[in-house]
Design a protein around this motif. Structure first.
Motif, short mmCIF file in Angstrom:
data_model
loop_
_atom_site.label_atom_id
_atom_site.label_comp_id
_atom_site.label_asym_id
_atom_site.label_seq_id
_atom_site.Cartn_x
_atom_site.Cartn_y
_atom_site.Cartn_z
N ALA A 191 -60.87 -144.49 -60.46
CA ALA A 191 -62.17 -144.55 -59.79
C ALA A 191 -62.55 -143.19 -59.23
O ALA A 191 -63.72 -142.80 -59.24
CB ALA A 191 -62.12 -145.59 -58.68
N PHE A 192 -61.56 -142.43 -58.75
CA PHE A 192 -61.84 -141.08 -58.25
C PHE A 192 -62.33 -140.19 -59.38
O PHE A 192 -63.22 -139.35 -59.19
CB PHE A 192 -60.58 -140.50 -57.61
N GLY A 193 -61.75 -140.35 -60.57
CA GLY A 193 -62.24 -139.61 -61.73
C GLY A 193 -63.67 -139.97 -62.05
O GLY A 193 -64.49 -139.10 -62.39
N GLY A 194 -64.02 -141.25 -61.93
CA GLY A 194 -65.38 -141.67 -62.19
C GLY A 194 -66.36 -141.09 -61.18
O GLY A 194 -67.54 -140.84 -61.50
N ASP A 195 -65.88 -140.84 -59.95
CA ASP A 195 -66.75 -140.25 -58.93
C ASP A 195 -67.21 -138.84 -59.27
O ASP A 195 -68.20 -138.35 -58.71
CB ASP A 195 -66.00 -140.21 -57.59
N GLN A 196 -66.49 -138.17 -60.16
CA GLN A 196 -66.78 -136.76 -60.45
C GLN A 196 -68.01 -136.58 -61.33
O GLN A 196 -68.47 -135.45 -61.52
CB GLN A 196 -65.56 -136.10 -61.11
N PHE A 197 -68.53 -137.65 -61.89
CA PHE A 197 -69.66 -137.56 -62.82
C PHE A 197 -70.96 -137.92 -62.10
O PHE A 197 -71.00 -138.80 -61.23
CB PHE A 197 -69.45 -138.49 -64.02
N GLU A 198 -72.02 -137.26 -62.50
CA GLU A 198 -73.34 -137.55 -61.97
C GLU A 198 -74.01 -138.61 -62.83
O GLU A 198 -73.50 -139.00 -63.88
CB GLU A 198 -74.16 -136.27 -61.92
N GLU A 199 -75.18 -139.06 -62.38
CA GLU A 199 -75.84 -140.18 -63.05
C GLU A 199 -76.23 -139.87 -64.49
O GLU A 199 -76.26 -140.76 -65.34
CB GLU A 199 -77.08 -140.58 -62.25
N HIS A 200 -76.53 -138.58 -64.78
CA HIS A 200 -76.95 -138.22 -66.14
C HIS A 200 -75.77 -137.99 -67.07
O HIS A 200 -75.95 -137.59 -68.22
CB HIS A 200 -77.82 -136.96 -66.10
N GLN A 201 -74.51 -138.23 -66.58
CA GLN A 201 -73.31 -137.96 -67.37
C GLN A 201 -72.59 -139.26 -67.77
O GLN A 201 -71.37 -139.30 -67.83
CB GLN A 201 -72.34 -137.06 -66.60
#
Length: 722
Positions: free
Chosen positions: A154-164
């Motif tokens: 989940a922390f890895g998922g936090d690193q992406f922005e909405e357009h990614q």
């Protein structure tokens, strides 16, 4: 740190990236690879550490192993609550990784036998110290690995922005590839490290190295993760949805109990008693989750069988032949068959088997797939039971507490007649032994050797070899009463030569052996064993003995022995215990069945669960799924410790029967299950009130969105390694 987290959250546009991916995810992927290598590497050799180093029997070793695994699957709930409600994901991962690393280091230290080997005999003098250290290490590891389990992805998922979104999807595929790569490599490498010999005073199986390398990888994982600190997006804790669900359920139960009188009208569902405090959308979502969790009730039985690959099946492999031609496979290396087959079977099932079944017009629903998975796992244990029966036929019947087993070894160049009271007379050939051990139920028997009578020779619960010649009995040797551990071989020498002889292999020396005396057992690995025989004048004879796995030999140096080029012609190797006769390759059958069962059960089960639950409550189902794994391991330790089945094959059959019975119950539950569309149900409730809709949308935090994408995009990998 809080200011830093807020600053990192705002600075998203100027973050460094590579090929459209934030640089920070590479630190996370490397961290996950090292951590999974550390965990699965340690776990691969754990049950053998209990059996061969600590000295526990198979049942206790299995019990402690599954207790540890159960803890590893209970602590993720604690980790998720800490991360979401208190520390945040970054701090939780760092702090618990430190605990994890300390646990791995303690495990490596606990396996150093020289620490308490004050008399330098190769055996620890204070096993309590080693046991206590290993238990402390395992508790810390369980807290660490379980605590960070729900946070890293989940922390890895936090690193992406909405357009990614596309990059995020690819990230999860890479993330779970690193999980499988770490587990596969560690399962291959750490058993090889364990098989090495190390030690200061005496050389033994190198458990310190087998635990030390995973500890080093965990140190690397921690350093790499911290190194990316400045690049991470770190959100503050926003509350844990699991706690909201628990509180909602608790209030419904409490409110229903407080209004149990008949004067209060009944409600359609018992969760409706939470309406006084919680909005209808949340209650509807909880109902959907509970509907799926109800189906989870029979699932622990599958995991009870599945996780025995690392315990019972590994112990079974220790009694088998691991010679694969140019390669020697260690018993704990057989576990690698599962991840290899996973990589092969998942695409085959998705691209070939399922489409073929669909073309045949069969409605192979997810719940039916899971039922088939249970049956396949049960068949795997039937295969394990059949294999165990074959193995048991090759294992000697050692004497009971009221028996003794005896054989006779003739040191003469002529045959010697022997009469044992109550037995048929027989003749022992020259320079050879009687065919098999003779089992005696009473110790006070008369034995006649070459016409001379002897009484009161034997002791209870022993195997003994009587050295004889034409003049009668010369000596009685105590033989080993169990197969050598770890597939090793026990070799001893009997000196029938006229003078003292010295025996050695590599750096191990047995010392000077007098005439008509025997050496101690020398533990030798499989393959060609090159022994050196030296007399008092310094003459040397090299004797080569080809050894398998788990055998025992008595090597007789006869009176006709001479040094020179043909010195080995008269040496006689007498087999006391046969080598393991069943090849490890036969285990592939049960591993194949279990892996097929895992593919159609585990991957399908998670896919079904997430399709039937609200999108913001995937973490609740993940917690429930991990809980079924923990309960499954608890079932194993209960059966292993409380079970009184005399044969291992019978225990395998018991587990298979239990799983078949559970699969029938699950099939009935599945028959009455009605599939739903959670999005459609949520939409109906969101249309009721604008404030309800707002509450529902607020629950879809970025953390939950990351978790959803995490789970949806990871259906093609091995879910049990999360």
């Amino acid at each position: 740190m809080a200011d830093n987290e807020e600053r990192n959250t705002k600075k998203t546009k100027n973050r460094p990236s590579c090929l459209g991916y934030p640089i920070s995810i590479f630190f996370i992927v490397v961290n996950e690879f090292c951590e999974r290598f550390s965990y699965y590497g340690m776990k691969a050799v754990l049950v053998l550490y209990f059996k061969y180093f600590i000295g526990w029997d198979n049942d206790l070793s299995t019990t402690i192993y599954h207790t540890f695994v159960a803890l590893c699957y209970l602590t993720p709930i604690l980790g998720a609550i800490i991360a979401d409600s208190w520390l945040g994901k970054f701090k939780t991962i760092v702090y618990l990784s430190i605990v994890y690393t300390i646990g791995q280091v303690i495990m490596a230290i606990s396996a150093i036998h020289d620490i308490t080997d004050t008399n330098k005999d190769g055996t620890p003098d204070n096993m309590t110290f080693h046991t206590a250290m290993s238990m402390l290490g395992l508790i810390l590891i369980a807290l660490g690995t379980g605590g960070i389990k729900p946070c890293v992805a989940a922390f890895g998922g936090d690193q992406f922005e909405e357009h990614q979104e596309k990059q995020r999807s690819t990230f999860f595929s890479i993330f779970y590839l690193s999980i499988n790569a770490g587990s596969l490599l560690s399962t291959l490498i750490t058993p090889i490290l364990r098989a090495q010999e190390c030690g200061i005073y005496s050389k033994q199986s190198c458990f310190p190295l087998a635990f030390g390398v995973p500890a080093a990888l965990m140190v690397v994982a921690l350093i790499v993760f911290i190194a990316g600190h400045s690049m991470y997006i770190m959100e503050s804790p926003k509350g844990n949805i699991l706690l909201q669900v628990i509180n909602c359920i608790g209030f419904a139960v409490s409110n229903r109990f407080n209004h149990r009188s008949k004067q209060y009208p009944k409600r359609e569902h018992w969760m409706d008693w939470a309406e006084e405090k919680y909005d209808k959308l949340l209650i509807a979502q909880v109902k959907m989750v509970l509907k799926v969790l109800f189906l989870y009730i029979p699932l622990p039985m599958f995991w009870a069988l599945f996780d025995q690959q690392g315990s019972r099946w590994t112990l079974q492999a220790t009694t088998m032949d691991g010679n694969f031609g140019a390669f020697i496979i260690q018993p704990d290396q057989m576990q690698i068959v599962n991840p290899i087959l996973i990589v092969i079977m998942v695409p085959i099932m998705d691209s070939a088997v399922y489409p073929l079944i669909k073309k045949c017009g069969l409605n192979f629903t997810p719940l039916r797939r899971m039922t088939v998975g249970m049956v396949l796992a049960a068949l795997a244990f039937v295969a394990a039971a059949l294999l165990q029966i074959q193995i048991d036929q090759t294992v000697p019947n050692f004497p009971s507490s009221s028996q003794t087993q005896v054989k006779f070894l003739n040191l003469e160049n002529t045959s010697v007649p022997v009469i044992v009271e109550g037995q048929e007379p027989f003749v022992v050939p020259s320079f050879d032994s009687s065919n098999n051990y003779m089992t005696l139920d009473t110790m006070n028997v008369m034995v006649s050797v070459g016409g001379r009578n002897f009484t009161d020779l034997f002791r209870k619960e022993t195997r003994q070899t009587v050295l004889i010649n034409a003049n009668g009995m010369q000596n009685i040797l105590n033989d080993i009463t169990e197969k050598p551990n770890q597939g090793m071989n026990a070799i001893r020498f009997v000196n029938g030569f006229s003078s003292h002889l010295n025996f050695s292999i590599k750096s191990d020396h047995l010392g000077s052996i007098a005439h008509l005396q025997a050496s101690d057992y020398l533990i030798v690995t499989h393959g060609k064993a090159n022994f050196s025989i030296v007399n008092e004048e310094g003459q040397t004879c090299h004797y080569i003995l080809q050894l398998g796995f788990g055998s025992s030999y008595t090597v007789l140096i006869p009176s006709t022995f001479t040094f020179g080029e043909s010195c080995t012609e008269h040496i006689k190797a007498i087999q006391d215990i046969e080598p393991n006769g069943i090849h490890m390759a036969w285990q592939i059958i049960q591993y194949f069945m279990m892996t097929c069962g895992e593919v159609v059960f585990s991957v399908t089960g998670l896919d079904f669960s997430y399709s039937q639950a609200p999108s913001n409550m995937k973490s609740v189902l993940q917690a429930g799924w991990l809980l079924t794994v923990a309960v499954g391991n608890i079932i194993v330790l209960i059966v292993a410790e409380a079970g009184s089945l005399p044969d291992q094959w019978a225990e395998y059959v018991l587990f298979a029967c239990l799983l078949v019975a559970v699969s029938i119950v699950f099939a009935v539950m599945a028959y009455f299950y009605t599939y739903i569309d959670p999005a459609e149900i949520e939409a109906k409730f969101m249309e009721l009130k604008p404030e309800d809709k707002k509450k529902g949308l607020e629950m879809m935090t970025k953390d939950n969105l990351a978790y959803v994408n995490n789970e949806i995009n990871s259906m093609d990998v091995k879910q049990t390694k999360i």
